[in-house]
Design an enzyme around this catalytic site. Sequence first.
Site: not given
Length: 332
Positions: A124, A171, A204, A228
């Site tokens: 971001y 991740k 995930d 987000d």
Amino acid sequence: MATKITVFKGDGIGPEITDAVLEILDKAGAGLSCEIFPVGEAEYERNGALIPEAGLASFENTRVLLKSPITTPVGKGFRSLNVTLRTKYDLYANIRPAKSNQAVKTPFPHVDLVTFRENTEDLYVGVEKEIDADTVHAIKIITREKSERICRAAFRYAAAHGRKKVTCVHKANIMKLSDGLFRSVFYEVAKEFPSIEADDKMVDAACMMLVMHPEVFDIMVMPNLYGDIVSDLTSGLIGGLGLLPSSNLGDTMAMFEAVHGSAPDIAGKNIANPTAFLWSACMMLEHIGQNETAKNIRRAVDETLAAGKTLTPDIGGTATTEAYTKAVIERL
């Protein structure tokens, strides 16, 4: 003496839900002195600025901002106003609590979790480079300093609110350096809070678990992009974005906002649900020490939802924003 706050009215449904929330705060006896400013696309069309300088000066003075949804113009080179405000004032901790309400029926009646989203870095930051006409690179930025403070904020919240577990979402199996750093810092900070369980899940797997067994989560902390996405997912578990509040905290300044957008398709129709914005205002009241007033408003909202007679269309009713607001005020 009234507490001064800054209010950004936003656009789309922003002005409608702002008026509703300010009326409820007034009737609840919050005793606020509000400096109110129009912001967003409509303000830009009028005066050539998305946020008036007077509005920013007010926030810098009051250090507390209640911000309704803002429309950032599309295709005009503007950066998201939300991202701009969070970055400009280093509002690094985005806190989004999601809790089931028995009056709003979903397949998940026992959700009670809080998402901590790092607000100032990750993808971001908007560092992108066009390599050629067919290739664009985006830079993901993760730092030890900012990872450490968001993780510590999550553990401190857990300790202060009697929470039992903090989960790091990442991740790191793919983003070995960036997410790997975030994960390693998380476990370093966890050592400072030995009474709180610490674990981690890949993003995930966390999303899969959220839609199967959300009750296994207590507090989750994660980098900006995942935060987000995952926090919007948690809103779906409890009935939608109209029920998810949010605070953005820095060391000296705080902004409170609903997670949902400005919904221009229903603007002016008097059917917007002000609940998420109202609950965000309750988080603001707690921030400034008005815990009892916040508790009274939350109870009035819970009773209104439980009665089921004045629900807005997004949660299965036919009531107007005005009727819903009146029903909450009657229960204060």
